[in-house]
Motif scaffolding. Structure first.
Motif, short mmCIF file in Angstrom:
data_model
loop_
_atom_site.label_atom_id
_atom_site.label_comp_id
_atom_site.label_asym_id
_atom_site.label_seq_id
_atom_site.Cartn_x
_atom_site.Cartn_y
_atom_site.Cartn_z
N ALA A 1 28.61 42.02 -2.75
CA ALA A 1 27.47 42.53 -3.50
C ALA A 1 27.12 41.65 -4.69
O ALA A 1 26.53 42.09 -5.66
CB ALA A 1 27.75 43.95 -3.98
N ALA A 2 27.46 40.36 -4.59
CA ALA A 2 27.30 39.47 -5.74
C ALA A 2 25.85 39.29 -6.16
O ALA A 2 25.58 38.80 -7.24
CB ALA A 2 27.93 38.11 -5.44
N THR A 3 24.91 39.63 -5.29
CA THR A 3 23.51 39.46 -5.65
C THR A 3 22.96 40.66 -6.43
O THR A 3 21.84 40.61 -6.90
CB THR A 3 22.66 39.26 -4.39
OG1 THR A 3 22.83 40.38 -3.52
CG2 THR A 3 23.07 37.98 -3.66
N THR A 4 23.73 41.73 -6.55
CA THR A 4 23.20 42.93 -7.20
C THR A 4 23.50 42.99 -8.69
O THR A 4 22.80 43.65 -9.43
CB THR A 4 23.77 44.19 -6.52
OG1 THR A 4 25.19 44.23 -6.72
CG2 THR A 4 23.47 44.20 -5.03
N THR A 5 24.55 42.32 -9.14
CA THR A 5 24.96 42.37 -10.54
C THR A 5 25.27 40.96 -11.01
O THR A 5 25.90 40.19 -10.31
CB THR A 5 26.21 43.25 -10.71
OG1 THR A 5 25.94 44.55 -10.18
CG2 THR A 5 26.60 43.37 -12.16
N ASP A 6 24.82 40.64 -12.23
CA ASP A 6 25.13 39.32 -12.78
C ASP A 6 26.54 39.26 -13.33
O ASP A 6 27.27 38.32 -13.05
CB ASP A 6 24.13 38.98 -13.89
CG ASP A 6 22.73 38.73 -13.37
OD1 ASP A 6 22.60 38.15 -12.28
OD2 ASP A 6 21.76 39.13 -14.04
N ALA A 7 26.93 40.26 -14.11
CA ALA A 7 28.24 40.22 -14.75
C ALA A 7 28.83 41.61 -14.83
O ALA A 7 28.14 42.58 -15.15
CB ALA A 7 28.14 39.62 -16.14
N VAL A 8 30.12 41.70 -14.54
CA VAL A 8 30.88 42.93 -14.69
C VAL A 8 31.94 42.69 -15.76
O VAL A 8 32.66 41.69 -15.71
CB VAL A 8 31.56 43.34 -13.37
CG1 VAL A 8 32.38 44.62 -13.55
CG2 VAL A 8 30.52 43.53 -12.26
N CYS A 9 32.02 43.60 -16.73
CA CYS A 9 32.96 43.45 -17.85
C CYS A 9 33.94 44.62 -17.83
O CYS A 9 33.51 45.78 -17.78
CB CYS A 9 32.20 43.43 -19.17
SG CYS A 9 30.93 42.14 -19.27
N LEU A 10 35.22 44.34 -17.85
CA LEU A 10 36.26 45.36 -17.79
C LEU A 10 37.02 45.39 -19.11
O LEU A 10 37.47 44.36 -19.61
CB LEU A 10 37.25 45.04 -16.67
CG LEU A 10 38.56 45.84 -16.69
CD1 LEU A 10 38.32 47.25 -16.16
CD2 LEU A 10 39.65 45.15 -15.89
N GLY A 11 37.22 46.59 -19.67
CA GLY A 11 38.04 46.69 -20.86
C GLY A 11 37.86 48.02 -21.56
O GLY A 11 37.08 48.87 -21.14
#
Length: 376
Positions: free
Chosen positions: A11-21
């Motif tokens: 699904a890399a085309t649906t979100t630019d960046a995912v941030c975890l924390g």
């Protein structure tokens, strides 16, 4: 374990960046003074990774924040506030037992002895994150997965999660890692700050300050930091008022990525270093600082934003400096960044004009032209 097999980041085309924390509710003082003397506090939010997600979303990117909060009012406030910046919070999990973390801080600058921070995060919902309860399908749904060393310090389970997410996988997203050394989090923990070096070496893009590299690892100087981190394609060494030095090259690592690879740096500050690296040095801006909080997260967001856009390395650093300047000229950790065309005009200035810039409160206003923020 909920982690996917290698090759499932479809699904890399649906979100630019995912941030975890972890994100926490922040209580900001109504006036300067010791915590013991401040009569009241305003409520805000704070968290390195959610700050990056908010800044990226405000800059026009599709950003998601993944975390764990309590089933309490503070958790509601965090999720609603972060979502209000345009961040996708659908993968945030609620813990029915553990609380949302909170902290209080003084108004004094963090660089002074008078600064105080009181954290109430031990046993928080976020500290219970592990490879078994975090949705990997959401973490791997973007072009970039942004992590920080803060998460690794929260608990043994959190460290296991970071180790798993930075493990080699054929089709993982580009892994961005901000060292974010917080000495107080490592005291008496299950590990020490040396694990930050291990995690950084497994990432594709690393942000690290010269000061924290010396404090955490005893490594002094940008070149020595790169030598200690040979694997990442890009290492960004933040040097405070001296600016930033970026080492970029196509190196063998967990995964090659167009988003993090070396490109023409577009600036006279570049040179070819050892091992085929392109070494790009970009001076910092002169900024009339209102509050020195959140600048590192904003810098990372600006650099990542420009990386997602495929800009040259020099311009990636300049966008990092500009995003940091936006935060430094307001009281809190978050603010609206300059409009993209405004930032692009400033980032495109020649070296002499860039060196003349001095940014103060209000500089991000859309009607400010570059020459209006220059010093005489």
């Amino acid at each position: 374990m909920s982690g996917p097999a290698a090759g499932t980041a479809s699904a890399a085309t649906t979100t630019d960046a995912v941030c975890l924390g972890e994100s926490m509710v922040t209580f900001l003082p109504s006036r300067p003074g010791r915590l013991a003397d401040v009569p009241s506090f305003g409520r805000g939010i704070g968290g390195a990774e959610s700050n990056v997600a908010c800044a990226l979303a405000a800059a026009g990117h599709r950003a998601a924040w993944v975390g764990r909060v309590g089933a309490d009012g503070f958790g509601d406030h965090l999720v609603e506030t972060i979502a209000g910046y345009g961040v996708d919070t659908s993968a945030v999990r609620r813990d029915p037992v553990r609380p949302t973390g909170i902290y209080f801080r003084t108004a004094t600058d963090r660089g002074t002895d008078a600064h105080e921070v009181a954290y109430y995060r031990a046993g928080s919902a976020a500290s219970a994150m592990s490879p078994d309860n975090v949705p990997y399908e959401d973490l791997f749904a973007g072009r970039i997965l942004h992590l920080s060393g803060i998460t690794a310090a929260l608990s043994a389970d959190c460290l296991a999660l970071l180790r798993d997410l930075t493990a080699p996988r054929a089709d993982r997203p580009l892994v961005s890692f901000d060292v974010n050394h917080r000495p107080h989090l490592w005291r008496g923990g299950t590990a020490d700050a040396s694990v930050l070096l291990e995690l950084a070496r497994r990432a594709d893009l690393v942000f690290v300050g010269e000061d924290e590299a010396e404090e955490a690892w005893g490594i002094v100087g940008a070149g020595a930091i790169r030598a200690a981190l040979p694997e990442p394609s890009v290492v960004v060494v933040k040097r405070g008022s001296a600016g930033a030095t970026v080492f970029s090259g196509h190196r063998p690592g967990p995964r090659a990525s167009n988003a993090g690879g070396a490109e023409n740096s577009g600036g006279a500050e570049s040179a070819v270093g050892e091992g085929g690296d392109t070494v790009t040095v970009v001076p910092a801006l002169r900024v009339d600082v209102v509050a020195a909080v959140g600048a590192g997260d904003a810098f990372a967001a600006g650099f990542l934003s420009a990386t997602l856009r495929g800009l040259p390395v020099r311009d990636r650093v300049r966008h990092g400096h500009l995003m940091a300047a936006a935060v430094l000229t307001v009281p809190g950790d978050l603010t609206d960044p300059p409009a993209r065309d405004h930032a692009d005009r400033l980032a495109a200035l020649d070296d002499e004009a860039w060196g003349r810039l001095r940014l103060g409160p209000g500089w991000t206003a859309a009607d400010r032209a570059p020459e209006e923020v220059r010093t005489p």
